[in-house]
Design a protein around this motif. Structure first.
Motif, PDB file in Angstrom:
ATOM      1  N   ARG A 271      48.637  30.368  39.680  1.00 20.34           N
ATOM      2  CA  ARG A 271      47.964  30.059  38.406  1.00 20.34           C
ATOM      3  C   ARG A 271      49.029  29.991  37.324  1.00 20.34           C
ATOM      4  NH1 ARG A 271      42.877  34.406  38.301  1.00 20.34           N
ATOM      5  NH2 ARG A 271      42.151  33.948  40.413  1.00 20.34           N
TER       6      ARG A 271
ATOM      7  N   GLU B  54      49.569  30.690  34.214  1.00 24.12           N
ATOM      8  CA  GLU B  54      48.915  31.486  33.164  1.00 24.12           C
ATOM      9  C   GLU B  54      49.525  31.135  31.807  1.00 24.12           C
ATOM     10  OE1 GLU B  54      46.418  33.352  33.671  1.00 24.12           O
ATOM     11  OE2 GLU B  54      46.469  34.189  35.700  1.00 24.12           O
TER      12      GLU B  54
ATOM     13  N   PHE C  39      50.617  35.210  42.875  1.00 23.88           N
ATOM     14  CA  PHE C  39      50.235  36.564  43.291  1.00 23.88           C
ATOM     15  C   PHE C  39      49.339  36.457  44.530  1.00 23.88           C
ATOM     16  CE2 PHE C  39      45.814  36.524  41.788  1.00 23.88           C
ATOM     17  CZ  PHE C  39      45.836  35.458  40.905  1.00 23.88           C
TER      18      PHE C  39
ATOM     19  N   GLN D 154      45.702  37.970  46.629  1.00 19.89           N
ATOM     20  CA  GLN D 154      44.457  38.741  46.574  1.00 19.89           C
ATOM     21  C   GLN D 154      44.082  39.230  47.965  1.00 19.89           C
ATOM     22  OE1 GLN D 154      40.992  37.553  44.253  1.00 19.89           O
ATOM     23  NE2 GLN D 154      42.090  35.741  43.562  1.00 19.89           N
TER      24      GLN D 154
ATOM     25  N   GLU E 165      42.602  45.876  34.997  1.00 12.18           N
ATOM     26  CA  GLU E 165      41.770  45.289  36.069  1.00 12.18           C
ATOM     27  C   GLU E 165      42.505  45.203  37.401  1.00 12.18           C
ATOM     28  OE1 GLU E 165      40.240  41.343  35.147  1.00 12.18           O
ATOM     29  OE2 GLU E 165      40.139  40.892  37.282  1.00 12.18           O
TER      30      GLU E 165
ATOM     31  N   ALA F 148      40.342  44.364  40.340  1.00 19.12           N
ATOM     32  CA  ALA F 148      39.545  43.457  41.165  1.00 19.12           C
ATOM     33  C   ALA F 148      38.388  42.886  40.366  1.00 19.12           C
ATOM     34  CB  ALA F 148      38.988  44.204  42.378  1.00 19.12           C
TER      35      ALA F 148
ATOM     36  N   GLY G 184      37.821  40.115  45.077  1.00 21.51           N
ATOM     37  CA  GLY G 184      39.247  39.942  45.322  1.00 21.51           C
ATOM     38  C   GLY G 184      40.016  41.012  44.566  1.00 21.51           C
ATOM     39  N   ILE G 185      40.867  41.732  45.312  1.00 19.58           N
ATOM     40  CA  ILE G 185      41.721  42.748  44.680  1.00 19.58           C
ATOM     41  C   ILE G 185      43.104  42.125  44.516  1.00 19.58           C
ATOM     42  CG2 ILE G 185      42.767  45.046  44.892  1.00 19.58           C
ATOM     43  CD1 ILE G 185      40.541  45.823  46.795  1.00 19.58           C
TER      44      ILE G 185
HETATM   45  P1  AMP Z   1      40.157  36.862  39.078  1.00 20.21           P
HETATM   46  O1  AMP Z   1      39.393  35.973  39.995  1.00 20.21           O
HETATM   47  O2  AMP Z   1      40.818  36.144  37.946  1.00 20.21           O
HETATM   48  O3  AMP Z   1      39.394  38.054  38.615  1.00 20.21           O
HETATM   49  O4  AMP Z   1      41.358  37.422  39.975  1.00 20.21           O
HETATM   50  C1  AMP Z   1      41.100  38.371  40.989  1.00 20.21           C
HETATM   51  C2  AMP Z   1      42.089  39.487  40.913  1.00 20.21           C
HETATM   52  O5  AMP Z   1      43.400  38.972  41.089  1.00 20.21           O
HETATM   53  C3  AMP Z   1      42.121  40.183  39.552  1.00 20.21           C
HETATM   54  O6  AMP Z   1      41.205  41.239  39.484  1.00 20.21           O
HETATM   55  C4  AMP Z   1      43.549  40.687  39.487  1.00 20.21           C
HETATM   56  O7  AMP Z   1      43.721  41.906  40.158  1.00 20.21           O
HETATM   57  C5  AMP Z   1      44.327  39.633  40.239  1.00 20.21           C
HETATM   58  N1  AMP Z   1      44.928  38.643  39.320  1.00 20.21           N
HETATM   59  C6  AMP Z   1      44.311  37.650  38.637  1.00 20.21           C
HETATM   60  N2  AMP Z   1      45.173  36.933  37.925  1.00 20.21           N
HETATM   61  C7  AMP Z   1      46.394  37.484  38.146  1.00 20.21           C
HETATM   62  C8  AMP Z   1      47.720  37.181  37.701  1.00 20.21           C
HETATM   63  N3  AMP Z   1      47.954  36.157  36.888  1.00 20.21           N
HETATM   64  N4  AMP Z   1      48.730  37.959  38.129  1.00 20.21           N
HETATM   65  C9  AMP Z   1      48.525  38.983  38.968  1.00 20.21           C
HETATM   66  N5  AMP Z   1      47.301  39.317  39.435  1.00 20.21           N
HETATM   67  C10 AMP Z   1      46.248  38.587  39.034  1.00 20.21           C
END
Ligand code: AMP
Ligand code: MG
Length: 338
Positions: A111, A113, A127, A129, A261, A263, A307-308
């Motif tokens: 992603r 970001e 990253f 999951q 956060e 998960a 997803g963690i």
């Molecule tokens: P999300 O679907 O965006 O909630 O992503 C699922 C999980 O992935 C989140 O709860 C975070 O633990 C992890 N996550 C999401 N975005 C990132 C990121 N940019 N960098 C690292 N971990 C991430």
């Protein structure tokens, strides 16, 4: 308001490495990655013993999770067709459920970001999951699986990796409540009231922002679930609660001590007509989701999952000051590196 917590104090935070050998040459990086390796093994042991089938996740596909919070997708030229690198394999998890009733992936996500996330200590552009999905499950079934999994993985580290935790200065006492399986739970409405009461403005109709998440996380001594997010704050696949219109049957798991956060999860929408409506409501063009909507027309099973974030989970367990320290080859948003 200013947040101070174990996770963000960062007095002795290492500098971002200029090359992989520099990063991997650090004793603290190697200890962190040894713990991460144990966490992955414990995840597989725990889920396999409960009948979960591991599948290798897709890396590319014609569509991926539309995502939220301004991250961009990466296009891949697939023989003249535009494919995407996976931002999340959620749609493929749903597509696998007719074949397997309990599945998990260790899934890489890319992603792009927003640049401002380079300093949140929580965002990487690449990253992984631990991605779990359970057929015919409800939101609270997924919450229970996530709680047991996190507790089992942390217990394995506390039991098996004391030398590395000590090397990293992480006191195993911090995990007493996690090991005991004692997690908290609040609704999004309660979290909103808490934050407004603490002087941090939180819109009741929106996702909790990073600072708000950190404030709630910093004042908790144990992980906790935030449940029931408002409809406009999440993607089309989080199922609306039929008994509470406007509320999604979903959750986040927040780590204590300011780590934020870990998960996100939910009961999933699977009804074809509702999926099309929800896509339109969330600004997605249903025409892009051809194979997924064809599948939905034939019948996607009901499910719930989560997803963690593996690097965030590792950062919390090892007590590192930033999530990039929990990746062997970290990619920080906007930082050109190896
Ligand atoms: P999300 O679907 O965006 O909630 O992503 C699922 C999980 O992935 C989140 O709860 C975070 O633990 C992890 N996550 C999401 N975005 C990132 C990121 N940019 N960098 C690292 N971990 C991430
Ligand atoms: Mg999330």
């Amino acid at each position: 308001m200013t947040v101070t917590s174990a996770a963000t104090a960062g007095a002795s935070a290492p500098s971002f490495p200029s090359s992989p050998d520099q990063h991997l040459g650090r004793e603290a990086t190697r200890a962190t990655l040894r713990v991460q390796s144990r966490m992955l093994a414990a995840t597989r042991e725990h889920l396999a013993a409960r009948g979960f089938q591991e599948l290798l996740p897709p890396l590319i596909g014609p569509v991926t999770d539309p995502g939220t919070r301004g991250s961009k997708q990466v296009d891949v030229d697939f023989y003249g067709h535009k494919y995407k690198l996976m931002t999340s394999a959620i749609l493929y998890k749903q597509a696998s459920l007719p074949a397997f009733d309990k599945i998990f992936y260790i899934a890489p996500n890319v992603r792009l970001e927003p640049l401002e996330t380079a300093v949140t200590h929580r965002h990487l552009a690449e990253f992984h999951q631990i991605d779990v999905e359970i057929r015919d499950a409800r939101r609270d079934d997924a919450v229970a699986v996530a709680e047991e999994l996190v507790s089992a993985v942390v217990s394995a580290v506390v039991r098996d990796m004391p030398a590395d935790l000590e090397l990293l200065g992480r006191d195993a006492d911090a995990f007493r409540e996690v090991v005991a399986g004692s997690f908290g739970r609040i609704s999004h409405r309660e979290a909103t009231a808490d934050l407004n009461g603490l002087g941090h403005p939180q819109d009741p109709a929106a996702e909790i922002d990073w600072e708000g998440e950190e404030i709630l996380s910093a004042k908790s001594s144990r992980p906790f679930f935030v449940v029931d997010y408002p409809k406009g704050s999440r993607g089309f696949y989080d199922r609306e609660d039929p008994a509470a219109p406007g509320i999604l049957s979903n959750f986040d798991l927040i780590a204590p001590e300011g780590y934020g956060e870990l998960a996100s999860g939910s009961e999933r929408e699977y009804d074809y007509a509702t999926l099309v409506t929800r896509m339109r409501e969330t600004g997605e063009n249903p025409a892009k989701y051809g194979w997924y909507l064809d599948l939905a027309r034939r019948g996607i099973p009901a499910s719930a999952g989560f997803g963690i974030g593996l690097e965030r989970f590792t950062r919390y367990v090892t007590g590192r000051s930033a999530v990039w320290e929990a990746s062997a080859y970290p990619k920080l948003p906007g930082v050109v590196s190896a």
